[in-house]
Structures are given as structure tokens and as C-alpha cells.
Design a protein around this motif. Structure first.
Motif, PDB file in Angstrom:
ATOM      1  N   ARG A  27       0.820  -1.215   0.000  1.00  0.00           N
ATOM      2  CA  ARG A  27       0.000   0.000   0.000  1.00  0.00           C
ATOM      3  C   ARG A  27       0.851   1.261   0.000  1.00  0.00           C
ATOM      4  NH1 ARG A  27      -3.386  -2.952   3.997  1.00  0.00           N
ATOM      5  NH2 ARG A  27      -5.108  -3.758   2.773  1.00  0.00           N
ATOM      6  N   LEU A  28       2.020   1.202   0.613  1.00  0.00           N
ATOM      7  CA  LEU A  28       2.895   2.368   0.699  1.00  0.00           C
ATOM      8  C   LEU A  28       3.705   2.599  -0.575  1.00  0.00           C
ATOM      9  CD1 LEU A  28       4.354   1.841   4.295  1.00  0.00           C
ATOM     10  CD2 LEU A  28       2.621   3.511   3.584  1.00  0.00           C
ATOM     11  N   GLY A  29       3.918   1.550  -1.350  1.00  0.00           N
ATOM     12  CA  GLY A  29       4.798   1.626  -2.508  1.00  0.00           C
ATOM     13  C   GLY A  29       4.156   2.246  -3.735  1.00  0.00           C
ATOM     14  N   VAL A  30       4.993   2.845  -4.555  1.00  0.00           N
ATOM     15  CA  VAL A  30       4.555   3.406  -5.833  1.00  0.00           C
ATOM     16  C   VAL A  30       4.748   2.379  -6.934  1.00  0.00           C
ATOM     17  CG1 VAL A  30       4.986   5.214  -7.525  1.00  0.00           C
ATOM     18  CG2 VAL A  30       5.111   5.738  -5.083  1.00  0.00           C
ATOM     19  N   HIS A  31       5.891   1.714  -6.919  1.00  0.00           N
ATOM     20  CA  HIS A  31       6.210   0.682  -7.907  1.00  0.00           C
ATOM     21  C   HIS A  31       6.162  -0.673  -7.223  1.00  0.00           C
ATOM     22  CE1 HIS A  31       7.587   3.565 -10.851  1.00  0.00           C
ATOM     23  NE2 HIS A  31       8.305   4.144  -9.923  1.00  0.00           N
ATOM     24  N   GLY A  32       5.712  -1.665  -7.945  1.00  0.00           N
ATOM     25  CA  GLY A  32       5.806  -3.035  -7.482  1.00  0.00           C
ATOM     26  C   GLY A  32       4.857  -3.407  -6.364  1.00  0.00           C
ATOM     27  N   LYS A  33       4.932  -4.683  -6.028  1.00  0.00           N
ATOM     28  CA  LYS A  33       4.081  -5.257  -4.986  1.00  0.00           C
ATOM     29  C   LYS A  33       4.879  -6.252  -4.157  1.00  0.00           C
ATOM     30  CE  LYS A  33       0.072  -3.484  -6.045  1.00  0.00           C
ATOM     31  NZ  LYS A  33      -0.460  -2.445  -5.244  1.00  0.00           N
ATOM     32  N   HIS A  34       4.532  -6.328  -2.893  1.00  0.00           N
ATOM     33  CA  HIS A  34       5.072  -7.350  -2.009  1.00  0.00           C
ATOM     34  C   HIS A  34       4.063  -8.494  -1.969  1.00  0.00           C
ATOM     35  CE1 HIS A  34       7.365  -3.853  -0.735  1.00  0.00           C
ATOM     36  NE2 HIS A  34       8.250  -4.709  -0.259  1.00  0.00           N
ATOM     37  N   TYR A  35       4.569  -9.706  -2.005  1.00  0.00           N
ATOM     38  CA  TYR A  35       3.722 -10.889  -1.961  1.00  0.00           C
ATOM     39  C   TYR A  35       4.155 -11.793  -0.818  1.00  0.00           C
ATOM     40  CZ  TYR A  35       2.192  -9.573  -6.619  1.00  0.00           C
ATOM     41  OH  TYR A  35       1.672  -8.896  -7.681  1.00  0.00           O
ATOM     42  N   CYS A  36       3.183 -12.468  -0.239  1.00  0.00           N
ATOM     43  CA  CYS A  36       3.456 -13.409   0.834  1.00  0.00           C
ATOM     44  C   CYS A  36       2.874 -14.761   0.436  1.00  0.00           C
ATOM     45  CB  CYS A  36       2.831 -12.914   2.128  1.00  0.00           C
ATOM     46  SG  CYS A  36       3.080 -14.027   3.514  1.00  0.00           S
ATOM     47  N   ALA A  37       3.699 -15.783   0.452  1.00  0.00           N
ATOM     48  CA  ALA A  37       3.247 -17.147   0.163  1.00  0.00           C
ATOM     49  C   ALA A  37       3.296 -17.934   1.467  1.00  0.00           C
ATOM     50  CB  ALA A  37       4.159 -17.795  -0.873  1.00  0.00           C
ATOM     51  N   VAL A  38       2.180 -18.521   1.831  1.00  0.00           N
ATOM     52  CA  VAL A  38       2.087 -19.276   3.081  1.00  0.00           C
ATOM     53  C   VAL A  38       2.200 -20.762   2.759  1.00  0.00           C
ATOM     54  CG1 VAL A  38       0.627 -19.796   5.077  1.00  0.00           C
ATOM     55  CG2 VAL A  38       0.652 -17.481   4.110  1.00  0.00           C
ATOM     56  N   ALA A  39       2.989 -21.469   3.551  1.00  0.00           N
ATOM     57  CA  ALA A  39       3.145 -22.914   3.367  1.00  0.00           C
ATOM     58  C   ALA A  39       1.808 -23.613   3.534  1.00  0.00           C
ATOM     59  CB  ALA A  39       4.153 -23.471   4.379  1.00  0.00           C
ATOM     60  N   ARG A  40       1.649 -24.698   2.821  1.00  0.00           N
ATOM     61  CA  ARG A  40       0.395 -25.463   2.852  1.00  0.00           C
ATOM     62  C   ARG A  40      -0.025 -25.815   4.276  1.00  0.00           C
ATOM     63  NH1 ARG A  40      -1.262 -29.069  -1.867  1.00  0.00           N
ATOM     64  NH2 ARG A  40       0.364 -27.763  -2.692  1.00  0.00           N
ATOM     65  N   GLU A  41       0.931 -26.114   5.130  1.00  0.00           N
ATOM     66  CA  GLU A  41       0.625 -26.461   6.517  1.00  0.00           C
ATOM     67  C   GLU A  41       0.260 -25.228   7.335  1.00  0.00           C
ATOM     68  OE1 GLU A  41       3.742 -27.184   5.173  1.00  0.00           O
ATOM     69  OE2 GLU A  41       3.101 -29.129   4.428  1.00  0.00           O
ATOM     70  N   GLY A  42       0.545 -24.029   6.791  1.00  0.00           N
ATOM     71  CA  GLY A  42       0.202 -22.789   7.473  1.00  0.00           C
ATOM     72  C   GLY A  42       1.134 -22.406   8.599  1.00  0.00           C
ATOM     73  N   VAL A  48       8.205 -11.958  -0.980  1.00  0.00           N
ATOM     74  CA  VAL A  48       8.979 -11.497  -2.137  1.00  0.00           C
ATOM     75  C   VAL A  48       8.463 -10.126  -2.578  1.00  0.00           C
ATOM     76  CG1 VAL A  48       9.502 -13.832  -2.951  1.00  0.00           C
ATOM     77  CG2 VAL A  48       7.501 -12.646  -3.836  1.00  0.00           C
ATOM     78  N   TYR A  49       9.271  -9.454  -3.396  1.00  0.00           N
ATOM     79  CA  TYR A  49       8.905  -8.148  -3.950  1.00  0.00           C
ATOM     80  C   TYR A  49       9.071  -8.203  -5.454  1.00  0.00           C
ATOM     81  CZ  TYR A  49       9.079  -3.150  -4.934  1.00  0.00           C
ATOM     82  OH  TYR A  49       8.841  -1.893  -5.447  1.00  0.00           O
ATOM     83  N   GLU A  50       8.093  -7.686  -6.209  1.00  0.00           N
ATOM     84  CA  GLU A  50       8.141  -7.728  -7.672  1.00  0.00           C
ATOM     85  C   GLU A  50       7.817  -6.375  -8.284  1.00  0.00           C
ATOM     86  OE1 GLU A  50       6.708 -12.284  -8.640  1.00  0.00           O
ATOM     87  OE2 GLU A  50       5.396 -10.627  -9.150  1.00  0.00           O
ATOM     88  N   GLY A  80      17.016   1.343 -12.817  1.00  0.00           N
ATOM     89  CA  GLY A  80      16.419   1.927 -11.619  1.00  0.00           C
ATOM     90  C   GLY A  80      15.480   0.962 -10.913  1.00  0.00           C
ATOM     91  N   LEU A  81      14.666   0.241 -11.695  1.00  0.00           N
ATOM     92  CA  LEU A  81      13.762  -0.745 -11.091  1.00  0.00           C
ATOM     93  C   LEU A  81      14.535  -1.908 -10.472  1.00  0.00           C
ATOM     94  CD1 LEU A  81      10.801  -0.880 -13.632  1.00  0.00           C
ATOM     95  CD2 LEU A  81      10.857   0.217 -11.386  1.00  0.00           C
ATOM     96  N   LEU A  82      15.611  -2.329 -11.132  1.00  0.00           N
ATOM     97  CA  LEU A  82      16.431  -3.402 -10.574  1.00  0.00           C
ATOM     98  C   LEU A  82      17.045  -2.955  -9.250  1.00  0.00           C
ATOM     99  CD1 LEU A  82      17.586  -6.219 -10.876  1.00  0.00           C
ATOM    100  CD2 LEU A  82      19.416  -5.256 -12.260  1.00  0.00           C
ATOM    101  N   ASN A  83      17.516  -1.725  -9.212  1.00  0.00           N
ATOM    102  CA  ASN A  83      18.068  -1.173  -7.974  1.00  0.00           C
ATOM    103  C   ASN A  83      16.999  -1.137  -6.883  1.00  0.00           C
ATOM    104  OD1 ASN A  83      20.079   0.080  -6.344  1.00  0.00           O
ATOM    105  ND2 ASN A  83      19.134   2.056  -6.752  1.00  0.00           N
ATOM    106  N   LEU A  84      15.781  -0.758  -7.240  1.00  0.00           N
ATOM    107  CA  LEU A  84      14.669  -0.729  -6.295  1.00  0.00           C
ATOM    108  C   LEU A  84      14.390  -2.115  -5.725  1.00  0.00           C
ATOM    109  CD1 LEU A  84      12.283   0.852  -5.004  1.00  0.00           C
ATOM    110  CD2 LEU A  84      10.972   0.275  -7.053  1.00  0.00           C
TER     111      LEU A  84
END
Length: 121
Positions: A27-42, A48-50, A80-84
Motif C-alpha cells: 500500500r505504501l509503494g509506488v512501484h511493485g508489490k510485495h507478496y506473501c506465500a504461506v506454506a500449505r501447513e500454514g 517477495v517483492y516484484e 532503476g527498477l532493478l536497484n529498487l
């Protein structure tokens, strides 16, 4: 489209905290998104950031005439994006592992394979 992905943290023992952290950062970022992957067992999560270079930027290069410096501008934007991504992974990794636990992505083939697997969905 080209996607640049940085690994932030693995084996975070607080999946809910990792989800909240990822959503707040996105929500704070201008570029990209942060993602969270939860293990099947929880019982653990990975973060990660993309960022993406959209096809529109590449169309500027290949469709019709373009002005001087177009290639350099695209390369500068990509750099610049790679640096970010690198900065976000470093800062985010320290923040997540320091506050929620887990570990950083290892700088080896296993770490790269894990990053690819998580970012591929």
C-alpha cells in the motif's frame, strides 16, 4: 512483460504477520508489490517483492520511429527498477527477519530456485 523479483524472507514463523507486513508495504509503494506465500501447513511464510517492465515500454522500442535516447531511457528505467528490487529485498529482509523471524534467501542455486518457485505461483 519482464518481471524483476527479489526475495525478502523465507521460513517466517508468523504467516499472519508476514501477510500484514506485505499488504502494508504494498500500500505504501509506488512501484511493485510485495507478496506473501504461506506454506500449505500454514506454519511458515515467504515474502517477495516484484516490479514489472510492461509491454508498453517495449512497444516504444519496436513500434515505429523513436527519438534519440529511447534505448538509453529504457535501460535507465530498467536499471532503476532493478536497484529498487535489490534495495527493497535488503531492507525488507532485515525488517521481516528482525521483527517476525525467518531467514534471508540464501545466495546460491537453492535460493534462486526457491525464489523462482515462489514468484511463479
Amino acid at each position: 512483460m519482464v518481471t524483476l523479483t527479489g526475495g525478502i524472507a523465507l521460513d517466517v514463523p508468523d504467516p499472519v504477520g508476514a501477510l500484514v507486513w506485505s499488504n502494508n508495504r504494498s500500500r505504501l509503494g509506488v512501484h511493485g508489490k510485495h507478496y506473501c506465500a504461506v506454506a500449505r501447513e500454514g506454519n511458515a511464510a515467504a515474502v517477495v517483492y516484484e516490479v514489472s517492465l510492461t509491454h508498453v515500454l517495449f512497444n516504444l522500442l519496436f513500434d515505429g520511429p523513436h527519438g534519440p535516447g529511447t534505448f538509453q531511457s529504457l535501460a535507465g528505467h530498467a536499471r532503476g527498477l532493478l536497484n529498487l528490487v535489490v534495495q527493497s529485498a535488503a531492507e525488507g529482509g532485515a525488517d521481516v527477519t528482525g521483527s517476525l523471524g525467518g531467514r534471508l534467501f540464501p545466495p546460491d542455486e537453492d535460493g534462486l530456485t526457491t525464489l523462482f518457485t515462489i514468484s511463479s505461483g
